[in-house]
Enzyme design. Sequence first.
Site, PDB file in Angstrom:
ATOM      1  CG  ASN A 299      -1.950   1.079   1.217  1.00 23.88           C
ATOM      2  OD1 ASN A 299      -1.829   2.062   0.490  1.00 23.88           O
ATOM      3  ND2 ASN A 299      -2.976   0.927   2.039  1.00 23.88           N
TER       4      ASN A 299
ATOM      5  CG  ASP B 294      -9.726   2.434  -2.123  1.00 27.68           C
ATOM      6  OD1 ASP B 294     -10.186   1.379  -1.642  1.00 27.68           O
ATOM      7  OD2 ASP B 294      -9.344   3.380  -1.420  1.00 27.68           O
TER       8      ASP B 294
ATOM      9  CG  HIS C 227     -13.498   3.664   6.135  1.00 28.62           C
ATOM     10  ND1 HIS C 227     -12.845   2.475   5.903  1.00 28.62           N
ATOM     11  CD2 HIS C 227     -12.517   4.580   6.371  1.00 28.62           C
ATOM     12  CE1 HIS C 227     -11.536   2.668   5.993  1.00 28.62           C
ATOM     13  NE2 HIS C 227     -11.317   3.943   6.272  1.00 28.62           N
ATOM     14  CG  LEU C 228     -16.801   6.913  10.880  1.00 31.48           C
ATOM     15  CD1 LEU C 228     -17.593   7.128  12.166  1.00 31.48           C
ATOM     16  CD2 LEU C 228     -17.176   7.953   9.838  1.00 31.48           C
ATOM     17  N   GLY C 229     -12.030   7.195   9.667  1.00 30.06           N
ATOM     18  CA  GLY C 229     -10.631   7.292  10.047  1.00 30.06           C
ATOM     19  C   GLY C 229     -10.186   8.713   9.788  1.00 30.06           C
TER      20      GLY C 229
ATOM     21  NE  ARG D  77      -6.187   8.526  18.959  1.00 27.20           N
ATOM     22  CZ  ARG D  77      -5.263   7.704  18.474  1.00 27.20           C
ATOM     23  NH1 ARG D  77      -5.065   6.523  19.036  1.00 27.20           N
ATOM     24  NH2 ARG D  77      -4.514   8.059  17.436  1.00 27.20           N
TER      25      ARG D  77
ATOM     26  N   GLY E 186     -10.306   3.825  12.152  1.00 25.40           N
ATOM     27  CA  GLY E 186      -9.772   4.131  13.482  1.00 25.40           C
ATOM     28  C   GLY E 186     -10.792   4.692  14.450  1.00 25.40           C
ATOM     29  CB  ILE E 187     -13.038   7.653  14.336  1.00 23.83           C
ATOM     30  CG1 ILE E 187     -11.884   8.662  14.380  1.00 23.83           C
ATOM     31  CG2 ILE E 187     -14.237   8.192  15.109  1.00 23.83           C
ATOM     32  CD1 ILE E 187     -12.180   9.985  13.687  1.00 23.83           C
TER      33      ILE E 187
ATOM     34  CD  GLU F 235     -11.113  -0.834  13.243  1.00 23.91           C
ATOM     35  OE1 GLU F 235     -10.233  -1.222  14.047  1.00 23.91           O
ATOM     36  OE2 GLU F 235     -10.933  -0.789  12.015  1.00 23.91           O
TER      37      GLU F 235
END
Length: 398
Positions: free
Chosen positions: A7, A153, A210-212, A286, A332-333, A335
Amino acid sequence: MKILVLNAGSSSHKCCLYAIEGPLPDHPAPPLWEAQLDWHDPNHASLKVKTKRENLEEDLSDVSRADALSHLLTTLWHGPTQVIQMAQEINVVGHRVVHGGQDYQSSVVVTSEVKTAIADLIPLAPNHNPANLEGIKLIEQLLGNVRQVAVFDTAFHSHLPEVAAIYPGPYDWQQQGIRRYGFHGISHQYCTQRTAEILGRGVDRLIICHLGNGASLTAVKQGQSIDTSMGFTPLEGLMMGTRSGSIDPGILIHLMRQGYDADQLDHMLNKASGLKGISGVSHDLREIEQAIAQDNAQAKLARDLYLHRLKACLGSMLMSLGGVDVLVFTGGIGEHSASVRAETCEALAFLGLKLDPILNRKSPVDQDIAAVDSKVRVLVIKTQEDWAIAQSCYEQCC
């Protein structure tokens, strides 16, 4: 079969090696080897390599991108992180390619024609496709004629209905390739498949969040993407870590009349907006929440705006589907932020959606966190794009 997944991004290379013996397993296999190369400036990078037995961290100075990637790959067959005897053991290399345009609706074996197409699409993905193409060429130099597979993608969204894909500008925009493509497709497709596995059944109406640092929503009807929040570029849709998401295009006209050029607007919207731009603190939710705890009003506004835009876009996906049976959180967010999940789901209580608050706080991976009597199931899924790319490689080669 040994499958190397690459990637390649503009500022990092992420790689992993899978060994698949026999048929594909039902669940994601753990990689034998994982590596990440992060560039701090054009001649300085940091390398992290992880195997079951050993970890390796190095600083690389005065190296080219090609030399750094070459060094990264040698850790596969040399030194404390060695997991194979020689490079020739690698059977296939899979690449995440961000933009496949209108012509590539599934994964393909890389040929000179495919490389030309990826290059031709650089104007549509200037921050991603050049790095993806560079990764393909570097593998050619380092591993010779090993088979390479491009996994796009955009492919999962390639069959969007016209009403979801076409923008309401001049009709001839279509001839210029200006349309909604959608992104994060590898993740959304993986989550669609994983949802069916977790629940033990197919799902009629599914919304995936999908929250990153990048963020997108997709409405999935009977396994097919029918609407998605990202568009012609990954800039459209939700408010993100550093990207604005959707804004009034008139703002750009206004700024151009004030003297801003395309590069300045590109930087502003892609790198200096979103959570970072509003909070003035960070792109990381965060760190923003830490600032909120210290009564930082701008940080609170950034988080509130993030959730407002997320809920508004969820409403759009809900209408496209005519309801929802399963809601998935990933990235990330998605999860790890129990509070974002809780506040988002609270807005959907009118559908009979109820979270189990104890399960939600635990942020379990690949589990249903809805209450027993909820009319909508809610899953937290750890997206595994690398494994999805490895699956595509396996299918291309077997």
